[in-house]
Design an enzyme around this catalytic site. Structure first.
Site, short mmCIF file in Angstrom:
data_model
loop_
_atom_site.label_atom_id
_atom_site.label_comp_id
_atom_site.label_asym_id
_atom_site.label_seq_id
_atom_site.Cartn_x
_atom_site.Cartn_y
_atom_site.Cartn_z
N LYS A 91 0.86 -1.19 0.00
CA LYS A 91 0.00 0.00 0.00
C LYS A 91 0.89 1.24 0.00
O LYS A 91 1.78 1.37 0.85
CB LYS A 91 -0.86 -0.04 1.26
C1 E4P Z 1 -8.40 1.50 3.92
O1 E4P Z 1 -7.53 0.91 3.38
C2 E4P Z 1 -8.20 2.55 4.92
O2 E4P Z 1 -7.10 2.19 5.69
C3 E4P Z 1 -9.39 2.71 5.80
O3 E4P Z 1 -10.56 2.31 5.13
C4 E4P Z 1 -9.51 4.08 6.41
O4 E4P Z 1 -10.71 4.17 7.12
P1 E4P Z 1 -11.02 5.31 8.20
O5 E4P Z 1 -11.29 6.58 7.46
O6 E4P Z 1 -12.22 4.82 8.92
O7 E4P Z 1 -9.79 5.42 9.05
#
Ligand code: E4P
Length: 218
Positions: free
Chosen positions: A83
């Site tokens: 990522k």
């Molecule tokens: C996805 O890969 C993200 O890490 C995640 O969905 C972020 O979500 P949040 O906005 O609830 O922290």
């Protein structure tokens, strides 16, 4: 639509993997910090539980360190998706890792323009954050519609729209109607999809009526 779970909690991951409906996992530095566990062994453990893509995020923001981290993360298991953030350096890393055969999830996407760049960089997944857009008074789902439409216009774009920052079932349902490929959801949101009061009521009635027959199937 594929379901990924957005957590680094190995017990939650095991529990949801057991449903047979889990297609992958996403983590991020905040979720890793919350787990309180060492990052690399934890990703290794998750990759052994779930066959599908497991997103592991780089920590650096400069190209040189990010590419080294990305290569290291990619070696953990065949199902790691590295990522990277949607920045010029992140997309450079994305292109390089993709060319080397590694899955890449480009995260922190907040606009269609950014989504086009991620697809051009060959991302396996792009992660538009619907909940965080809603939080600032935008309509996060509009971004999902835009990305799905744009990618459909260019069939050579192989990038999948991975709906992220999901806060409720409507985010999933509406994204599915739009044709988004994947949703990554907190465990409680996935569990909430099963629920309907008429299912509970109907089942209670069937159980009651079956008892009256005095029969057994087995
Ligand atoms: C996805 O890969 C993200 O890490 C995640 O969905 C972020 O979500 P949040 O906005 O609830 O922290």
């Amino acid at each position: 639509m594929k379901f990924f779970v957005d957590t680094a909690d190995i017990n939650e991951i095991r529990d949801l993997a057991d449903t047979g409906l889990l297609d992958g996992v996403t983590t991020n530095p905040s979720l890793i910090a919350k787990s309180g566990k060492p990052f690399i062994p934890l990703i290794e453990e998750i990759c052994a539980v779930v066959e599908g893509p497991v997103s592991a995020e780089v920590a650096a923001t400069d190209y040189e360190t990010m590419i080294k981290e990305g290569r290291k993360l990619a070696k953990i298991a065949h199902n790691v998706a590295v990522k990277v953030p949607l920045t010029p350096a992140g997309l450079k890393v994305c292109k390089e890792l993709t060319d080397a055969g590694t899955m890449v999830n480009v995260t922190l996407c907040f606009s269609p323009a950014q989504g086009i760049l991620a697809a051009k960089a060959g991302a396996t997944f792009v992660s538009p954050f619907v909940g965080r857009l809603d939080d600032i008074g935008n309509d996060g789902l509009t971004l999902i519609r835009d990305l799905v439409t744009i990618y459909e216009n260019y069939p050579h774009f192989q990038t999948e729209v991975l709906v992220a920052s999901v806060r409720n079932p409507m985010h999933i349902i509406e994204s599915a109607k739009m044709g988004a490929h994947v949703a990554t959801c907190p465990p409680d949101v996935i569990r909430s999809l099963y629920k309907h009061p008429l299912t509970d009521k109907g089942l209670a009635q069937f159980v009651e009526d079956w008892k009256k027959t005095g029969q057994s199937i087995l």
